[in-house]
Design an enzyme around this catalytic site. Structure first.
Site, PDB file in Angstrom:
ATOM      1  N   HIS A  27      14.219  35.665  -7.774  1.00  0.00           N
ATOM      2  CA  HIS A  27      12.920  36.292  -7.537  1.00  0.00           C
ATOM      3  C   HIS A  27      12.298  35.800  -6.230  1.00  0.00           C
ATOM      4  CE1 HIS A  27       9.308  38.360  -9.123  1.00  0.00           C
ATOM      5  NE2 HIS A  27       8.684  37.521  -8.334  1.00  0.00           N
ATOM      6  N   HIS A  59       7.139  44.772 -11.700  1.00  0.00           N
ATOM      7  CA  HIS A  59       6.877  43.852 -12.812  1.00  0.00           C
ATOM      8  C   HIS A  59       7.601  44.398 -14.044  1.00  0.00           C
ATOM      9  CE1 HIS A  59       3.721  40.676 -14.064  1.00  0.00           C
ATOM     10  NE2 HIS A  59       4.595  40.161 -13.249  1.00  0.00           N
TER      11      HIS A  59
END
Lengths: 177, 791
Positions: free
Chosen positions: B62, B133
């Site tokens: 990430h 998300h």
């Protein structure tokens, strides 16, 4: 009982300790029965999409658990002056343990401990804005009351897990069965 | 008793290292664990729990984007060709190559800050960022989507010295809404529940922050059943002087906003893993937009008084990421006991990597701290000074005077020797078929009700797209407010007419056939949408967001590589630089029988452009009966991946291919035509083809249309191709009698054809081969298109 300790000098904050959980009231707020409950209708539609039939109506309530340094008159003040819209809503206040006998099957959904509860945070600030300085805590949940249909615990479990609660962040309690 | 724990790795064997990574949810590979072990063996001590957590966060997919930074040996087998192998230095370098080659002067900050920043006017810049998300929204749709938009708003607040958010965008991909509950495995929510939760989460957060949500898309496909996609974007405006940030030793580290709890712990490392049935509660965050709104107001005031020198948001990785990045060039000392907590008893490592929402970190010169305090207090924003920046090139973290972690920043952020990845792509030769003997009217009405094509008013109308009073071209428009808009146009400075146009392009179905051409089509679509509303194609910047499946699989990585190559090639050809981007990989689900289900590789292209005068912006609704209807661009037999073939359940056909050499000329001329008031309405041809575009313009305007298919293309004789082909670079344009000569002259030498006219009767009449082949009541069209998507 020590409920909080003063903040450090590095900034403007205080570290809170848990308040006394022994005194606990529930403020239950729902729409007046003559008004259309859009949220309840949406839940009912979702239940029908699950293939569960027979339920005529679903009433949805906001429930607030108030605990700590409180008595009934203070809880009533919080409910009336902060949480209730008297034009469209009605309120009921009761001690937490008095509510086990429900007229109809119900499911209550609360955040699990540690999960952020933004409404409760705002309510806490609102309580301070009312000038109440008592050391109390508040948490928020939802209560769903089911009218009609032959419901049993298994059906309510299905409704709870598939529609009402996400067990990753919520706990739920089935009542009135 | 010490609250810091040492983890014994210096004498651990590989098996133990793997176990430590797995049990600690660190998502570190064995090679990475060996590197960590060597570092601590060299300095002669064991790491603390906090240090391991910080390393895992910094090196997570990430935060570090390992796949995009790795070298790739890519083998491509195109139809009728021999395999060709390319050595690619990194996917990121491919994207970057287009921006560097184009070297636009108006690109102020690209690929290095929290958002891409371009020039808007003499005094202001625009910054734009789109995030995903996906995993959090799959687990808790309301909270996950809300914190998705909350996070990207903070990216804008943390770009440069902070921009004021003026627009939110959202793009969602869900599984089919009509799937039975019995077909879903344990641990997967029904798409309808996810749809409602995600929309509500974005709605509530955006509306409560007072930011309009006015552009986006919603897609449905079985490929998103296990892993939904939630893209959230925010666009902001900032003064030019606020583009650069600089941290100096001695500046205070000030944490503002929300308190820190256990929420979101391991979010960064969690995103490096696939979704499985058992997920820890702590990865889920719940947002609080009221806190973020107060923080926003305080920050803009403090920025304008120049009270801080740098700012960043606490996103994935929390303080570890925010303080780590800010101190990367200098160093920092942090005292964790000063961090405001939601509840006591958090361990130091939990405080350090917690992803509690609505927090930002500032670098504040000590002499400004008192004035900053006053502003924060006036807006009721909590704050704490948690340390200071140093010149030691290392980060030292203390808790109650105990050293909880100390790492050399050069080592932590060094360019590591990443493994060379292998990728493979093989093109499938298309089988072109033209369906015959179909009920044209029935298929057309089915197309209008297809959830991908149908009106999204159910969702759009829940968002506040008027707040801040900048919105000129709104998401829904026309006489009844039912027509769709191609893009949103904003006039962000009240005293001026200069505006911003924002749009997007997305189509995973083309990518299932060829990700290279998906990239071209997405860029073409985003640009078409910009130009349709009056934006300048030569003043347009792009954002890329890749959501992909299991990239450990060379075939999946091959598709991603081919897609990225497409992005580079088409960005160059369309003269549009990328200014920001993000990848979300590992969007796959591991079933109980260990089979892996990846999402369809999905590219979202977001575009932002500038329009000199918002009074020259354009809408898609038909304006007046009697006006002529033109088609711009070439129509070809390109039905592969089309919604028409989807309705017919056909997996065949050539994928649409963008033709920048023609499209860009058409777009430039169309921009001129719109600027010269030669166009009354304009709409791009996308999913569903020409017939859907005409229908949407009819619904917007309340007029009917007569279309002659023979005029669409001289090469095509089958009506279904003319009606449903999804060839790129096409626009439907309304022109009045008085402007026809100038309009046709402008497009001389380019594909431009008059295909019909607007009629007062609210009907769609299609002619081909001298006879009428379709005559559908406009009310029926409206009903099918508007009523298909329901909660």
């Amino acid at each position: 009982m020590l409920l909080r300790k003063p903040g450090r000098n590095t900034g403007r904050f205080t570290t809170y300790l848990p308040v006394d959980m022994n005194i606990e009231y529930i403020i239950r707020i729902g729409l007046k029965r003559n008004l259309f409950d859009a949220f309840g209708s949406e839940v009912l539609q979702s239940i029908r999409e699950l293939g569960i039939t027979g339920i005529d109506r679903v009433y949805v309530y906001d429930v607030y658990k108030v605990y700590g340094d409180v008595d009934i008159s203070l809880v009533r003040k919080i409910g009336k002056e902060l949480l209730l819209d008297p034009v469209s809503q009605v309120m009921k206040i009761y001690r937490f343990y008095d509510d086990e006998k429900c007229e109809n099957p119900c499911v209550e959904v609360w955040y699990l401990p540690g999960v952020t509860d933004p409404v409760a945070l705002t309510a806490t600030k609102g309580i301070k804005d009312l000038g109440i300085r008592n050391q109390l805590g508040i948490s928020c949940g939802k209560r769903y009351e089911f009218i009609g249909g032959k419901l049993n615990r298994k059906i309510l479990e299905t409704i709870s897990t598939r529609i009402l609660a996400n067990t990753l962040i919520h706990s739920y309690t089935i009542k009135g069965i | 008793m010490s609250r810091v724990q040492n983890i014994k790795i210096c004498s651990a064997d590989d098996k133990t290292l793997v176990r430590i990574s797995r049990e600690g949810l660190l998502s570190l590979s064995i090679e990475e664990m060996r590197r960590i072990k060597k570092y601590f063996v060299d300095i002669g001590r064991e790491p603390t729990d906090l240090e391991l957590e910080m390393i895992a966060q910094t090196w997570s997919e990430h935060c570090f984007h390992k796949t995009f930074k790795s070298k790739i040996k890519y083998t491509e087998v195109l139809a009728d060709s021999n395999p060709t192998t390319y050595e690619i230095s990194s996917l990121f370098s491919l994207i970057r190559e287009a921006t560097d080659t184009l070297n636009k002067k108006w690109c102020m900050s690209v690929f290095k800050d929290n958002a891409g920043i371009i020039e808007f006017d003499r005094n202001n810049c625009i910054c734009f960022k789109v995030e995903t998300h996906n995993h959090p929204s799959a687990l808790e749709p309301y909270g996950g989507a809300g914190t998705g938009i909350g996070g990207v708003i903070r990216d804008i607040l943390g770009a440069g010295l902070g921009a004021k958010p003026i627009l939110n965008t959202d793009v969602f991909c869900f599984g089919p809404l009509d799937i039975s509950h019995d077909e879903l495995p344990d641990g997967v929510f029904h798409p309808r529940r996810l749809f409602k939760g995600v929309v509500s989460g974005v709605r509530d957060y955006g509306n409560r922050m007072g930011i309009p949500t006015a552009n986006g898309a919603i897609l449905f496909d079985a490929g998103y059943l296990y892993n939904i996609l939630v893209y959230c974007g925010t666009l902001g405006i900032m003064p030019k002087w606020a583009v650069r940030k600089k941290v100096k030793p001695g500046h205070l580290i000030v944490l503002i906003g929300n308190r820190t709890g256990r929420d979101g712990i391991h979010g960064a490392t969690f995103s490096s893993a696939s979704l499985e049935k058992d997920i820890p509660t702590s990865v889920v965050q719940i947002g609080n937009p009221i806190i973020e709104k107060k923080m926003l107001d305080a920050l803009i005031t403090a920025r304008d008084r120049k009270l801080y020198s740098a700012i960043t948001d606490c996103g994935a990785g929390g303080l570890s990421s925010a303080v780590g990045e800010l101190s990367q060039e200098c160093g920092a000392v942090v005292n964790l006991e000063n961090v405001p907590l939601k509840y006591p008893d958090l361990k130091p490592w939990e405080i350090w990597v917690s992803e509690s929402q609505e927090r930002m970190v500032l670098a504040v010169p000590p002499e400004n701290f008192n004035e900053l305090k006053k502003i924060l207090e006036s807006e009721d924003v909590e704050y704490a000074c948690i340390g200071n920046f140093t010149s030691t090139k290392k980060i030292e973290i203390y808790h109650e005077k105990e050293l909880a972690g100390e790492l050399k920043l050069d080592w932590l952020f060094q360019k590591t020797q990443l493994p060379v990845l292998t990728a493979y792509f093989e093109e499938k030769k298309p089988v072109d078929i033209v369906p015959e003997n179909i009920d044209l009217e029935e298929v057309f009405l089915q197309l209008l009700s297809d959830p991908v094509i149908a009106s999204k008013q159910l969702v759009v109308r829940q968002y506040d797209h008027e707040v801040q009073a900048h919105t000129i071209i709104k998401p829904m428009l026309g006489v009844d407010g039912l027509g769709p808009s191609d893009a949103v146009v904003l006039a962000p400075v009240y005293s001026r007419y200069q505006g911003i146009v924002v749009s997007c392009g997305i189509n995973p179905w083309y990518g299932m056939i060829d990700p290279y051409h998906m990239a071209g089509c997405c860029i073409d679509e985003a640009l078409r949408n910009i130009v349709s509303c009056g934006g300048d194609p030569d003043r347009t910047a792009l954002l890329d967001n890749f959501c992909w499946g299991n990239c450990n699989d060379p075939v999946e990585l091959g598709k991603l590589t081919r897609c990225v190559r497409g992005c580079r090639d088409f960005a160059l050809k369309y003269n549009t630089p990328f200014i920001s981007g993000k990848d979300s990989l590992n969007n796959f689900f591991t079933k109980q029988d260990s089979t892996i289900v990846s999402i369809p590789g999905t590219l979202l292209i977001s575009a932002v452009s500038v329009i000199k005068d918002v009074r020259k912006s354009m809408s898609s609704d038909f304006k007046s009966a009697g006006n002529l209807i033109f088609i711009l661009g070439e129509t070809k037999k390109e039905l592969g991946g089309s919604r028409f073939f989807h309705i017919l359940n056909l997996e065949a056909g050539s994928v649409p291919q963008a033709k920048p050499e023609i499209s860009l000329q058409v777009m430039r001329k169309l921009h001129t035509a719109i600027s010269q008031n030669l166009v009354r309405a304009c709409h791009d041809c996308s999913e569903g083809g020409l017939i859907v575009a005409i229908s949407e313009m009819m619904i917007g305007g309340g007029y009917g249309a007569e279309i002659n298919l023979e005029k669409v293309s001289s090469e095509i004789d089958a009506p279904v191709v003319a009606l449903f082909s999804e060839s790129q670079g096409r626009f439907i344009v309304e022109v009045d009698e008085a402007s026809i000569d100038r309009f046709e002259k402008l497009f001389k030498g380019l594909p431009c054809s008059c295909i019909g006219k607007i009629i007062p009767d609210f009907r769609l009449k299609i002619f081909s081969g001298g006879s009428q082949i379709l005559d559908v009541d406009g009310e029926q069209i409206k009903q099918r298109w508007c009523g298909a998507l329901q909660w």
